[in-house]
Design a protein around this motif. Structure first.
Motif, PDB file in Angstrom:
ATOM      1  N   UNK A  77     -16.604  26.215  17.072  1.00  0.00           N
ATOM      2  CA  UNK A  77     -16.246  25.277  18.145  1.00  0.00           C
ATOM      3  C   UNK A  77     -17.303  24.184  18.219  1.00  0.00           C
ATOM      4  N   UNK A  78     -17.534  23.464  17.098  1.00  0.00           N
ATOM      5  CA  UNK A  78     -18.630  22.486  17.029  1.00  0.00           C
ATOM      6  C   UNK A  78     -18.299  21.196  17.761  1.00  0.00           C
ATOM      7  N   UNK A  79     -18.097  21.346  19.055  1.00  0.00           N
ATOM      8  CA  UNK A  79     -17.583  20.264  19.910  1.00  0.00           C
ATOM      9  C   UNK A  79     -18.251  18.928  19.631  1.00  0.00           C
ATOM     10  N   UNK A  80     -19.545  18.859  19.847  1.00  0.00           N
ATOM     11  CA  UNK A  80     -20.254  17.609  19.603  1.00  0.00           C
ATOM     12  C   UNK A  80     -20.844  17.583  18.205  1.00  0.00           C
ATOM     13  N   UNK A  81     -21.057  18.735  17.620  1.00  0.00           N
ATOM     14  CA  UNK A  81     -21.697  18.789  16.308  1.00  0.00           C
ATOM     15  C   UNK A  81     -20.917  17.978  15.280  1.00  0.00           C
ATOM     16  N   UNK A  82     -19.590  18.040  15.350  1.00  0.00           N
ATOM     17  CA  UNK A  82     -18.834  17.263  14.354  1.00  0.00           C
ATOM     18  C   UNK A  82     -18.818  15.781  14.698  1.00  0.00           C
ATOM     19  N   UNK A  83     -19.121  15.442  15.925  1.00  0.00           N
ATOM     20  CA  UNK A  83     -19.293  14.010  16.231  1.00  0.00           C
ATOM     21  C   UNK A  83     -20.589  13.523  15.588  1.00  0.00           C
ATOM     22  N   UNK A  84     -21.616  14.338  15.659  1.00  0.00           N
ATOM     23  CA  UNK A  84     -22.909  13.964  15.088  1.00  0.00           C
ATOM     24  C   UNK A  84     -22.901  14.060  13.568  1.00  0.00           C
ATOM     25  N   UNK A  85     -22.350  15.158  13.069  1.00  0.00           N
ATOM     26  CA  UNK A  85     -22.456  15.454  11.641  1.00  0.00           C
ATOM     27  C   UNK A  85     -21.313  14.854  10.825  1.00  0.00           C
ATOM     28  N   UNK A  86     -20.231  14.594  11.505  1.00  0.00           N
ATOM     29  CA  UNK A  86     -19.015  14.190  10.799  1.00  0.00           C
ATOM     30  C   UNK A  86     -18.161  15.422  10.570  1.00  0.00           C
ATOM     31  N   UNK A  87     -16.854  15.282  10.754  1.00  0.00           N
ATOM     32  CA  UNK A  87     -15.967  16.438  10.646  1.00  0.00           C
ATOM     33  C   UNK A  87     -15.701  16.827   9.193  1.00  0.00           C
ATOM     34  N   UNK A  88     -15.866  15.862   8.297  1.00  0.00           N
ATOM     35  CA  UNK A  88     -15.501  16.133   6.915  1.00  0.00           C
ATOM     36  C   UNK A  88     -16.404  17.190   6.292  1.00  0.00           C
ATOM     37  N   UNK A  89     -15.816  18.229   5.807  1.00  0.00           N
ATOM     38  CA  UNK A  89     -16.548  19.329   5.168  1.00  0.00           C
ATOM     39  C   UNK A  89     -17.566  19.986   6.072  1.00  0.00           C
ATOM     40  N   UNK A  90     -17.437  19.770   7.384  1.00  0.00           N
ATOM     41  CA  UNK A  90     -18.426  20.384   8.285  1.00  0.00           C
ATOM     42  C   UNK A  90     -18.517  21.874   7.965  1.00  0.00           C
ATOM     43  N   UNK A  91     -17.348  22.514   7.993  1.00  0.00           N
ATOM     44  CA  UNK A  91     -17.291  23.866   7.458  1.00  0.00           C
ATOM     45  C   UNK A  91     -16.786  23.749   6.041  1.00  0.00           C
ATOM     46  N   UNK A  92     -17.405  24.336   5.052  1.00  0.00           N
ATOM     47  CA  UNK A  92     -18.495  25.302   5.146  1.00  0.00           C
ATOM     48  C   UNK A  92     -19.883  24.703   4.913  1.00  0.00           C
ATOM     49  N   UNK A  93     -19.946  23.360   4.745  1.00  0.00           N
ATOM     50  CA  UNK A  93     -21.208  22.778   4.317  1.00  0.00           C
ATOM     51  C   UNK A  93     -22.345  23.015   5.315  1.00  0.00           C
ATOM     52  N   UNK A  94     -21.998  23.065   6.603  1.00  0.00           N
ATOM     53  CA  UNK A  94     -23.037  23.183   7.622  1.00  0.00           C
ATOM     54  C   UNK A  94     -23.904  24.432   7.419  1.00  0.00           C
ATOM     55  N   UNK A  95     -23.318  25.462   6.847  1.00  0.00           N
ATOM     56  CA  UNK A  95     -24.090  26.694   6.619  1.00  0.00           C
ATOM     57  C   UNK A  95     -25.320  26.448   5.753  1.00  0.00           C
ATOM     58  N   UNK A  96     -25.280  25.378   4.994  1.00  0.00           N
ATOM     59  CA  UNK A  96     -26.429  25.063   4.141  1.00  0.00           C
ATOM     60  C   UNK A  96     -27.317  23.982   4.727  1.00  0.00           C
TER      61      UNK A  96
END
Ligand SMILES: [Mg+2]
Ligand SMILES: [Mg+2]
Ligand SMILES: [Mg+2]
Ligand SMILES: [Mg+2]
Ligand SMILES: [Mg+2]
Ligand SMILES: [Mg+2]
Lengths: 254, 254, 254, 254, 254, 254
Positions: free
Chosen positions: D120-139
């Motif tokens: 539920x990356x509410x704001x995280x995908x605003x900051x990080x960008x939604x594209x490939x957020x999962x699974x890339x964020x794990x790294x």
């Protein structure tokens, strides 16, 4: 005390429509309380709302006729009790994986001797009315366990038998991840969709309510058709962002 | 300093699409900054936002590429200057009725010797960059006078000749009331609609930009077709409420 | 009522050292109240602080022995009175250009019959003590007029003769701009520096205090040497940013 | 998704400089994001910041190029997940004493199947960008375990072998206390200093990063010389208080 | 460090009068700090106060001579430590049922080697003074265990023997519920009243202090007569509501 | 739209009892809305409330049946309009000294063509209901001019003839000061008391309502006996402080 019309509706076999609040704006909350949702969920898990900013949201939701409920940051009795003291009339608790988890949730929502809720309904009696608050409130709080982990799936039938639990609520993103799929708020993978239906059916088999998360009215209508009693039709930031993007596109394409 | 891409777009003859923010939620502001609006207006007049809650909104709007602008509570130099110090790159000032009103607005947005803005761009140089902030900023702030009173209509041509003013923005509710009609954000009375077109045309005749308020993408697209350079496609609470009502209706009617 | 030790110090011919607060953090305010400043100015003009966020700052400043003063957003009696009601023991009012401006400032700080301050010292009597608050407070509030416009320079001697005004305070950025130079918080242009000394001398000639803005201890020490009675040694954001940049450089260069 | 330049830098063998934020001011946060720190830590343990006031800090830090990270109030998965949802790109978790503690931290930062982070990356995908957020964020999320208890020292090598942990961070006050010395942010006792070096060396022996707390650029430069990859150069309140005291002294001594 | 006059008073055998703060208003807090209470309790359990809104309350309470203490939301070391870091000079922890619960409370309030409090007294040393803060503070924090559950009653004597615990505090609502009665802040059932006296007597038998909640001065005076050392004389919302109702009645009946 | 029951009561010749809110706590506001006051005044002049903190207070007051009204910081149309947009159903404007002042107040409360209120009732139509909001609201807003200056006394009869003004409200502290007496919220000087009665009588002679400030139910009952239609029975901080002092005294004296 003031009737929990959401519970009444569910107990009468009607489908309840839920709005989801993830921003800490009391103006937004008041607006969402006036658009026709049977209830609005103040989300302290993935919404950007905490204990301090939740209070004016509950107050704003109290102005209209919608029923304020809450998702705590965790299945944490301390926070659940504070949400109830703040005026929440229902709890959707995340990541319920075991019978113990579910029992903890139920216990936190009920006063002794039924449960372990600590007494101090500071604002709750302002919202609900002090008269007969205790013991009547024990019959007026909706308690939903979120089913969204592998363990939760494994223990589904046992969880559904926990006394005092009103039902289960599906978190489709976590459910998808748990089942090995990409996270999707609107699942499309057959195995996940089948599981969604299975959870709904098992809830009904145990005489419990089934709730389903969703991002739009279309999605919620679909869930209602599948038999869900409690359907979420989107959250504030998601609905607003979609509306803004449509508006921008309408101008750009004209 | 950072370019005001909104002004660049307007100066290039392109139509700018504006979002309108009336709730004091930095989460909502960040979301609205990411949906494609060329600019977002923080409304301190009829929005429920004040000087204290405006700061995190400007910060949230700075994250994306949209340009943050503001409507002050009044055509008040003190508040206009503070909004500029907070990072606003444009001002839409309400209820401009006279040449003096318009000159006050322009003067508050420009440093001496062009105007009377007091120097202290506390956050503005964080947003814009300190390099060449002065004197370059004097060429980078959008200044719109709202035309929405009888006196404003009477003085329209004179207002449009105020040096430094970039254009006019129509407030359709107040304009309707001023002309003896019911307040409507989307006017339907012919006399009002004619006046809206007239204001747009006079602005262009004077080489100034014309901006039009609106509640939706359809409305904004319509304004763009009329020739408006700056079109508002709805505000947060209005767009969200409409989206929620549609969602609820979709479930109820299914 | 509690003594205004800042005024006592100034009246005793001692130099007072002022800290400047431009962020709305009560933790920062409390810290700045404990570092040895004779007073700390809560800045509502170019600081990002408004009436609502100012309250906890005054409370935090009340914990130590420093004297809380304030710069209002404008020479506005309503806001000046509220700042005094909130516990400010001094007012530095911006952009004083005429005798009328200065008289307005003084009048807003004094109760009838001396002035026009409206009675309702809600928090002020908590800070100052209720005993003898009226009429003693009329002798306990510092009133500084900022000299930083061309008109202010023209009217300097007349402003300095306004009864009840305690002194003048120089805003070097606006002063520089007014005199046709680039805005500089630490002026270097000879004409500006001469004017700074001139203002200081004229204040003393009229038996009034002279205050000078500044960005560091070195700057404030320099102003003290020029004869200024009240010297500002930097603001929170400026001092912190400089300290952080030094710290980063210390690591990068090691 | 947006690159975590802090991790990139660490992985490239460069030393990262960290700023520390302990006050809940978004203006201060934005300023600290612009002074050159590679990252800024929002401290919810000993800083006076909670979940509700943290949001605008993450937003303010997102404006510049610094990387926002956070220290939670406790090694609490619920709060860690919310910090990640709010846009934190790294977690420094306090009081890690056992392998289980470290595994809990790592698990909270990774989505299934690697971990247990709830989606539920509410704001995280605003900051990080939604594209490939999962699974890339794990790294892309930095995970530091604080070593500052006796048990943590005992289990150091085992903790350093926890898969997914990026490194350890030393809290010198608690470490000193644990070892029987007075609490010191800048340790001077030989036994403590030796232990600091030992922890750094063991981290490197296990191929992990070593981070060290500190109060100034000089201190951080010293830590960098000892081999630490991640060095903290002071916190907002400490740096500001020191700067203010120096400024006051400069005037008093002049 | 600054003396904990509340503890001194209790240790001298005097009765301490406590006020109770349940709303997150720093103005209200400052007012309650000035009315003569020996201490004021910031209530994070049933009061509508969280970690973020608690900070200005502690600051406001620091202005007068009252001693600020706190009730955490739960017997949670992380939150207890943060309250101490924020300047609380005492902790009343709810729902203490076992020796382990009590030991957890005590440990969270003491630094190693006596306990496990993590070092970082950010604001605490501003309030208390940095000199000798450690180790003196370990002797200056009041630690009260709330006795209000069946298990707490069963384990009363063992809890009272926990080293470092200063005493017990009775929550009459939860105690009544636990004993099978209706929740009453002012108990009237003989069995409950007897238990209240019994708890008080057992505390004294173990050389510990006994504290009693209450809603008014009359109630607190009654508790003092029963031998309680620490008596609560009402909370802000309760006292205000009662005063308002009386005022309204005075007009209606006139 | 929702009926203004306060105006109805006054128009029916009944006496209205007013509570006064000076702290910015929405919990306190909700409590004061439930104790039986006919209306509660949110005080932005001497209360420590600003535009930003006022919003949740209006929302909290909307939950019960009391009518929310407001005192602006000044007789400022911009702020008056925003208070009405926020849901205030009445305005008590301070320091009304001339017919122009009173006309400005009335005009700010009425839409064209009757007045100059700008249209944008963002939250007001949530509170009041959108149906027939315009033009009905023009008949539903209470407008009180405060009489408390020498000029106000001189112009009393003329002010009372301003069309649209509903009545006058006496500020006894400022009135006392204006007449050369010590400020007293409960006047005791005969000349002041006579003037209070005179103002009340003149209001009635002009067919207008008379309102009187006060600190307690006894005071308000006394004002009601004098013929005042609108009587204030104390403010939150004053009533709470008095209740706390009584409670402390009850224990100390027992
Ligand atoms: Mg989930
Ligand atoms: Mg308008
Ligand atoms: Mg200036
Ligand atoms: Mg530590
Ligand atoms: Mg209890
Ligand atoms: Mg008055």
């Amino acid at each position: 005390m003031k009737e929990n019309t959401l519970l009444t509706k569910l107990r009468n076999g009607e489908t309840a429509i839920n709005g989801w609040l993830s921003s800490a704006s009391s103006f937004t909350a008041e607006a969402m309380g006036l658009v026709g949702f049977d209830c609005v969920t103040v989300d302290l898990q993935h919404g950007l709302i905490g204990i301090d900013t939740a209070l004016p949201l509950f107050q704003a939701l109290s102005i209209g006729n919608t029923i304020p409920i809450a998702r705590p940051m965790w299945n944490d009795p301390a926070q659940i009790m504070r949400l109830l003291d703040s005026g929440a009339y229902g709890i959707i608790s995340p990541l319920i994986s075991t019978v113990d988890d579910a029992a903890t949730l139920v216990s936190a929502c009920l006063y002794p001797p039924r449960g372990t809720r600590s007494y101090g309904p500071a604002r709750a009696i302002m919202y609900a009315g002090a008269e007969n608050y205790y013991p009547e409130v024990d019959n007026q709080i909706l308690k939903f366990a979120m089913i969204e982990t592998l363990a939760g799936l494994d223990n589904l039938d046992k969880i559904l038998q926990v006394e005092g639990l009103d039902g289960v609520y599906i978190g489709p993103n976590d459910l998808s991840l748990a089942m090995g799929y990409m996270p999707k708020t609107e699942p499309t993978d057959k195995e996940v969709l089948d599981m969604v239906q299975h959870i709904c059916d098992r809830a009904h088999a145990h005489g419990k309510f089934a709730g389903m998360h969703g991002t739009s009215g279309v999605s919620a209508a679909g869930s209602a058709k599948k038999g869900f009693n409690f359907v979420t039709a989107g959250n504030d930031i998601g609905l607003l962002s979609a509306a803004c993007k449509s508006a921008v596109a309408a101008v750009r394409q004209s």
